[in-house]
Scaffold this motif. Structure first.
Motif, mmCIF file in Angstrom:
data_model
loop_
_atom_site.group_PDB
_atom_site.id
_atom_site.type_symbol
_atom_site.label_atom_id
_atom_site.label_comp_id
_atom_site.label_asym_id
_atom_site.label_seq_id
_atom_site.Cartn_x
_atom_site.Cartn_y
_atom_site.Cartn_z
ATOM 1 N N GLU A 148 -76.905 -12.518 21.093
ATOM 2 C CA GLU A 148 -77.217 -13.618 22.009
ATOM 3 C C GLU A 148 -76.243 -14.782 21.873
ATOM 4 N N LYS A 149 -75.493 -14.808 20.771
ATOM 5 C CA LYS A 149 -74.461 -15.824 20.587
ATOM 6 C C LYS A 149 -73.195 -15.477 21.382
ATOM 7 N N GLY A 150 -73.191 -14.283 21.989
ATOM 8 C CA GLY A 150 -72.066 -13.883 22.830
ATOM 9 C C GLY A 150 -71.069 -12.959 22.161
ATOM 10 N N TYR A 151 -71.393 -12.467 20.963
ATOM 11 C CA TYR A 151 -70.448 -11.600 20.248
ATOM 12 C C TYR A 151 -70.669 -10.133 20.619
ATOM 13 N N LYS A 152 -69.569 -9.370 20.578
ATOM 14 C CA LYS A 152 -69.633 -7.936 20.868
ATOM 15 C C LYS A 152 -68.707 -7.175 19.928
ATOM 16 N N GLY A 153 -68.928 -5.855 19.831
ATOM 17 C CA GLY A 153 -68.035 -4.985 19.073
ATOM 18 C C GLY A 153 -67.905 -5.369 17.609
ATOM 19 N N ASP A 154 -66.698 -5.264 17.085
ATOM 20 C CA ASP A 154 -66.471 -5.555 15.677
ATOM 21 C C ASP A 154 -66.612 -7.048 15.363
ATOM 22 N N VAL A 155 -66.399 -7.904 16.369
ATOM 23 C CA VAL A 155 -66.607 -9.345 16.153
ATOM 24 C C VAL A 155 -68.093 -9.594 15.894
ATOM 25 N N LEU A 156 -68.949 -8.901 16.637
ATOM 26 C CA LEU A 156 -70.392 -8.986 16.390
ATOM 27 C C LEU A 156 -70.703 -8.572 14.957
ATOM 28 N N LEU A 178 -62.924 -11.235 -5.224
ATOM 29 C CA LEU A 178 -63.488 -12.127 -4.215
ATOM 30 C C LEU A 178 -62.613 -13.373 -4.069
ATOM 31 N N ARG A 179 -62.207 -13.952 -5.170
ATOM 32 C CA ARG A 179 -61.346 -15.136 -5.120
ATOM 33 C C ARG A 179 -59.996 -14.818 -4.482
ATOM 34 N N GLN A 180 -59.472 -13.648 -4.809
ATOM 35 C CA GLN A 180 -58.194 -13.235 -4.219
ATOM 36 C C GLN A 180 -58.330 -13.062 -2.704
ATOM 37 N N ASP A 181 -59.432 -12.452 -2.284
ATOM 38 C CA ASP A 181 -59.654 -12.237 -0.853
ATOM 39 C C ASP A 181 -59.816 -13.565 -0.121
ATOM 40 N N VAL A 182 -60.518 -14.505 -0.749
ATOM 41 C CA VAL A 182 -60.700 -15.825 -0.148
ATOM 42 C C VAL A 182 -59.346 -16.501 0.025
ATOM 43 N N TYR A 183 -58.545 -16.485 -1.021
ATOM 44 C CA TYR A 183 -57.234 -17.138 -0.962
ATOM 45 C C TYR A 183 -56.356 -16.499 0.117
ATOM 46 N N ALA A 184 -56.339 -15.174 0.152
ATOM 47 C CA ALA A 184 -55.504 -14.468 1.137
ATOM 48 C C ALA A 184 -55.935 -14.800 2.559
ATOM 49 N N LEU A 185 -57.239 -14.873 2.791
ATOM 50 C CA LEU A 185 -57.730 -15.166 4.138
ATOM 51 C C LEU A 185 -57.484 -16.626 4.505
ATOM 52 N N GLU A 186 -57.600 -17.511 3.540
ATOM 53 C CA GLU A 186 -57.283 -18.920 3.801
ATOM 54 C C GLU A 186 -55.825 -19.079 4.213
ATOM 55 N N MET A 187 -54.937 -18.358 3.542
ATOM 56 C CA MET A 187 -53.514 -18.396 3.892
ATOM 57 C C MET A 187 -53.282 -17.809 5.286
ATOM 58 N N GLU A 188 -54.011 -16.758 5.595
ATOM 59 C CA GLU A 188 -53.861 -16.105 6.901
ATOM 60 C C GLU A 188 -54.277 -17.043 8.026
ATOM 61 N N ILE A 189 -55.375 -17.758 7.816
ATOM 62 C CA ILE A 189 -55.891 -18.660 8.852
ATOM 63 C C ILE A 189 -54.917 -19.808 9.115
ATOM 64 N N ARG A 190 -54.180 -20.200 8.108
ATOM 65 C CA ARG A 190 -53.221 -21.304 8.276
ATOM 66 C C ARG A 190 -51.999 -20.905 9.095
ATOM 67 N N ASP A 191 -51.831 -19.614 9.325
ATOM 68 C CA ASP A 191 -50.687 -19.116 10.086
ATOM 69 C C ASP A 191 -51.135 -18.811 11.516
ATOM 70 N N PRO A 192 -50.804 -19.672 12.487
ATOM 71 C CA PRO A 192 -51.258 -19.482 13.874
ATOM 72 C C PRO A 192 -50.842 -18.139 14.471
ATOM 73 N N SER A 193 -49.741 -17.585 14.001
ATOM 74 C CA SER A 193 -49.268 -16.316 14.555
ATOM 75 C C SER A 193 -50.158 -15.140 14.162
ATOM 76 N N ARG A 194 -51.014 -15.347 13.162
ATOM 77 C CA ARG A 194 -51.892 -14.269 12.685
ATOM 78 C C ARG A 194 -53.355 -14.488 13.098
ATOM 79 N N ALA A 195 -53.572 -15.431 13.998
ATOM 80 C CA ALA A 195 -54.945 -15.782 14.400
ATOM 81 C C ALA A 195 -55.653 -14.603 15.052
ATOM 82 N N ASN A 196 -56.928 -14.412 14.701
ATOM 83 C CA ASN A 196 -57.776 -13.392 15.337
ATOM 84 C C ASN A 196 -59.229 -13.818 15.200
ATOM 85 N N PRO A 197 -60.128 -13.261 16.026
ATOM 86 C CA PRO A 197 -61.529 -13.711 16.046
ATOM 87 C C PRO A 197 -62.357 -13.291 14.838
ATOM 88 N N TYR A 198 -61.779 -12.488 13.944
ATOM 89 C CA TYR A 198 -62.525 -12.013 12.778
ATOM 90 C C TYR A 198 -62.390 -12.948 11.579
#
Length: 309
Positions: A208-216, A244-264
């Motif tokens: 109901e929030k509007g998500y579908k597929g893998d984003v859901l 877990l800490r490594q995954d958090v750090y890697a994802l934080e770095m990924e989010i800071r890079d606009p070229s790698r942006a995705n809805p997940y």
């Protein structure tokens, strides 16, 4: 509904339950001449028409595993099509479900002598899934547990096992396992085969929030925490905390890079933050909890407000 029509419908449903839509359609054709406007007969007939060629073609597949897989895949396709109907005759849907999954079960059961552990685990998972869809939850849980022992850490197996526990009324174990499955790999959780109200309600509300597929799928564990569904916590091993800490750090770095942006990215990172907070709460690291809360607030203020209220 007239008596002879009701008798014909009952007979057709028994053929559907036996996995024989061709014979079921023949019975319905004889019944429809007495009651052409019967919604029950028409819906059941549509089910027969959809499945009769599928069942026939499936028998031509040489591999039992592939036959079983085809039936499961076609069931998912069928649900997509028939969910669009304004009215659904549940007895026909239930009979068809029993027929399809009974046929799939026969195929997977013929492969139980498999020696390769990885393939055996997958076969056991599919057998467990079939038993679950047939309402044999104890058998399903036993086989899914065995599959998990053969090859642990499989999100699909853990999610099906969680569903079994929920269907048996063991919500605490179910919540813990669902939370685990979506944490391990949300993409591998097959929502179409989950039946318990505990998880289907969460799926519906998140949709109901509007998500579908893998984003859901990525957002389900986030709202599972926010709405108190995934509220069972467990201790984490040192190597899990490190990863877990490594995954958090890697994802934080990924989010800071606009070229790698995705809805997940946002829901994935939020879920990792929630797990990290659970750990910091267990070791009473209040300062680190505050740091993570600030990160959540910056990442998604709406989620932060729901989480801290």
């Amino acid at each position: 509904m007239e008596n002879h029509t009701a008798i014909g419908l009952k007979e057709a449903l028994s053929f559907l339950e036996a996995g024989n839509p061709i014979q079921a359609k023949k019975v319905l054709d004889n019944s429809l001449i007495y009651e052409l406007d019967s919604k029950e007969l028409i819906f059941t007939g549509k089910c027969c028409i959809y499945w009769q060629e599928i069942i026939l073609n499936t028998t031509k597949i040489s591999s039992p595993f592939d036959r079983g897989e085809r039936l499961l895949s076609e069931w998912k396709n069928f649900l997509v099509v028939f969910r669009q109907n304004e009215w659904i005759y549940e007895p026909a849907l239930n009979a068809l479900c029993r027929g399809v999954f009974s046929l799939a079960l026969q195929n997977f059961n013929s492969l139980l002598a498999e020696k390769d552990e990885s393939l055996k685990a997958e076969i056991l998972r599919k057998i467990g899934l079939c038993y679950k869809k047939l309402g044999e939850y104890d058998n399903a849980a036993r086989l899914l547990t065995e599959a998990n022992k053969l090859q642990g850490g499989q999100a699909a197996v853990i999610a099906d096992l969680a569903d079994c526990y929920a269907l048996c009324g063991n919500d605490k174990a179910s919540k813990a396992l669902f939370k685990e499955a979506f944490f391990i790999d949300y993409e591998k959780v097959d929502l179409d085969f989950l039946d318990s109200e505990l998880i289907t309600r969460l799926i519906r509300k998140t949709e109901e929030k509007g998500y579908k597929g893998d984003v859901l799928k990525a957002w389900i564990p986030v709202y599972g925490v926010l709405w108190g569904v995934f509220n069972v916590k467990r201790a984490m091993k040192p190597r899990e905390i490190s990863k877990l800490r490594q995954d958090v750090y890697a994802l934080e770095m990924e989010i800071r890079d606009p070229s790698r942006a995705n809805p997940y990215q946002t829901p994935r990172l939020l879920n990792l933050y929630f797990w990290l907070i659970d750990y910091y709460q267990s070791v009473k690291e209040d300062k680190l909890i505050d740091e993570i809360l600030l990160k959540i607030k910056i990442l998604d203020t709406y989620v932060y407000n729901l989480y801290v209220k």
